[in-house]
Write a protein that holds these residues in place. Structure first.
Motif, PDB file in Angstrom:
ATOM      1  N   VAL A 113       0.839  -1.206   0.000  1.00 49.39           N
ATOM      2  CA  VAL A 113       0.000   0.000   0.000  1.00 49.39           C
ATOM      3  C   VAL A 113       0.871   1.252   0.000  1.00 49.39           C
ATOM      4  O   VAL A 113       0.534   2.263  -0.622  1.00 49.39           O
ATOM      5  N   VAL A 114       2.007   1.184   0.685  1.00 47.90           N
ATOM      6  CA  VAL A 114       2.868   2.361   0.845  1.00 47.90           C
ATOM      7  C   VAL A 114       3.416   2.874  -0.483  1.00 47.90           C
ATOM      8  O   VAL A 114       3.305   4.071  -0.774  1.00 47.90           O
ATOM      9  N   PRO A 115       4.036   2.033  -1.336  1.00 47.51           N
ATOM     10  CA  PRO A 115       4.523   2.574  -2.600  1.00 47.51           C
ATOM     11  C   PRO A 115       3.416   3.103  -3.498  1.00 47.51           C
ATOM     12  O   PRO A 115       3.608   4.104  -4.195  1.00 47.51           O
ATOM     13  N   VAL A 116       2.256   2.461  -3.472  1.00 45.31           N
ATOM     14  CA  VAL A 116       1.137   2.946  -4.280  1.00 45.31           C
ATOM     15  C   VAL A 116       0.725   4.340  -3.821  1.00 45.31           C
ATOM     16  O   VAL A 116       0.556   5.267  -4.631  1.00 45.31           O
ATOM     17  N   ALA A 117       0.556   4.509  -2.505  1.00 46.13           N
ATOM     18  CA  ALA A 117       0.196   5.821  -1.969  1.00 46.13           C
ATOM     19  C   ALA A 117       1.303   6.833  -2.207  1.00 46.13           C
ATOM     20  O   ALA A 117       1.032   8.009  -2.503  1.00 46.13           O
ATOM     21  N   LEU A 118       2.548   6.402  -2.097  1.00 46.42           N
ATOM     22  CA  LEU A 118       3.677   7.313  -2.272  1.00 46.42           C
ATOM     23  C   LEU A 118       3.792   7.795  -3.707  1.00 46.42           C
ATOM     24  O   LEU A 118       3.931   9.001  -3.962  1.00 46.42           O
ATOM     25  N   PHE A 119       3.712   6.883  -4.656  1.00 52.99           N
ATOM     26  CA  PHE A 119       3.886   7.258  -6.062  1.00 52.99           C
ATOM     27  C   PHE A 119       2.746   8.144  -6.566  1.00 52.99           C
ATOM     28  O   PHE A 119       2.951   8.988  -7.436  1.00 52.99           O
ATOM     29  N   HIS A 120       1.551   7.960  -6.025  1.00 47.35           N
ATOM     30  CA  HIS A 120       0.408   8.755  -6.486  1.00 47.35           C
ATOM     31  C   HIS A 120       0.201  10.014  -5.653  1.00 47.35           C
ATOM     32  O   HIS A 120      -0.194  11.051  -6.193  1.00 47.35           O
ATOM     33  N   GLY A 121       0.446   9.932  -4.356  1.00 49.57           N
ATOM     34  CA  GLY A 121       0.241  11.104  -3.511  1.00 49.57           C
ATOM     35  C   GLY A 121       1.331  12.144  -3.637  1.00 49.57           C
ATOM     36  O   GLY A 121       1.141  13.309  -3.270  1.00 49.57           O
ATOM     37  N   ASP A 122       2.478  11.729  -4.164  1.00 49.43           N
ATOM     38  CA  ASP A 122       3.621  12.641  -4.292  1.00 49.43           C
ATOM     39  C   ASP A 122       3.717  13.262  -5.683  1.00 49.43           C
ATOM     40  O   ASP A 122       4.710  13.906  -6.004  1.00 49.43           O
ATOM     41  N   THR A 123       2.705  13.067  -6.515  1.00 48.72           N
ATOM     42  CA  THR A 123       2.797  13.526  -7.904  1.00 48.72           C
ATOM     43  C   THR A 123       2.606  15.031  -8.026  1.00 48.72           C
ATOM     44  O   THR A 123       3.563  15.777  -8.216  1.00 48.72           O
TER      45      THR A 123
END
Length: 307
Positions: A113-123
């Protein structure tokens, strides 16, 4: 002379004297050629958080090998006796395929869940925090094009993260435990030739089930200038969904929660492949994701960008 003026900060292209979008543009300008996917992908791949997340996912299988070498599994501790209630953790050391499946089992509910949230939330939020978002839009990069480029790259990197973990797990597990059939928790086993398609189906379903987290993080990224807030908000709401799914008093209402179907991929590791749970989970996840992605594009198209 042309009536065009310089684009205002936060606009998607040239504007006319009254502020309306201009019907003319600079010679050779093509909106679809702005912010190419290749350029955005290279930018994101060079980010430190991308390298750190890749290292964590790549090291996890090695950590599990050491853990099993030190403590063993429940099946090992039963002195060879047959247990009718084996789970993936109990069969982790049976083969490289079992080890890869175990890596997915221990990471699907939170670590992935963390990389998914990181890659999309940090865009988008990261561009706003660096005060570079308005300059991208004034380049001019149309708002829809900017979001689309960042979304496609974020989805691709999330998919790569989910593929990286089982691939490394399969390689490490094969070296440590040998190549062989996939021993099923419910009993029996799958031939080595059938193992790869089943594991691939598991990865695809996990990716689809994480689309809700991706869409939530992406939507939050368009609403805030704080990347950590978008990432943390998406992870936090995902955890809340897991908590609500554990409340049995909700009864059948839990079936409308994406978290309720997050382990439906276990049906792919049965002697007879079951599609029911995975299809229901896919419909729920895609529905939520489409709504949240639509909200992100709609809200950002009307947002006053000042960062």
């Amino acid at each position: 002379m042309s009536a065009l003026t310089e684009p205002a900060a936060g606009t998607a292209g040239p504007v006319g004297p009254a502020g309306e979008p201009a019907t003319e543009s600079a010679p050779g300008y093509r909106s679809r050629h702005t912010l190419p996917f290749r350029v955005e992908a290279l930018r994101q791949l060079k980010r430190r958080r991308t390298l750190v997340m890749g290292a964590i996912l790549g090291l996890l299988p090695f950590v599990l090998v050491v853990a099993f070498a030190v403590g063993g599994t429940a099946a090992d501790n039963n002195n060879g006796e047959v247990d009718d209630h084996l789970n993936l953790m109990d069969t982790a050391t049976a083969s490289g395929a079992n080890f890869a499946a175990t890596c997915l089992f221990v990471s699907a509910s939170f670590l992935l869940v963390v990389p998914v949230a990181l890659f999309h939330g940090d865009t988008v939020a990261s561009e706003a925090s660096w005060s570079s978002l308005r300059y991208l839009l004034a380049a001019p990069v149309p708002r829809a094009r900017l979001l689309w480029s960042k979304l496609v790259v974020a989805l691709a990197m999330s998919a790569a993260a989910m593929v990286l973990l089982p691939l490394v797990g399969l390689a490490v597990g094969t070296v440590a435990y040998g190549w062989g059939s996939l021993k099923l928790p419910a009993g029996g086993s799958l031939a080595a030739a059938d193992t790869a398609p089943r594991l691939a189906l598991v990865v695809v379903f996990i990716f689809v089930s994480q689309l809700v987290t991706a869409a939530l993080a992406f939507w939050l990224s368009t609403k805030t200038d704080a990347p950590l807030g978008a990432v943390g908000g998406a992870v936090g709401l995902t955890i809340i969904g897991n908590v609500l799914d554990a409340v049995t008093a909700l009864g059948s209402w839990r079936e409308f929660l994406p978290a309720h179907w997050q382990f439906a991929w276990a049906d792919a590791l049965q002697p007879q492949l079951e599609w029911g749970g995975m299809l229901k989970g896919t419909v729920i996840s895609v529905t939520y994701a489409v709504v949240l992605f639509a909200l992100a594009f709609r809200g950002f198209s009307r947002k006053d960008v000042v960062s």
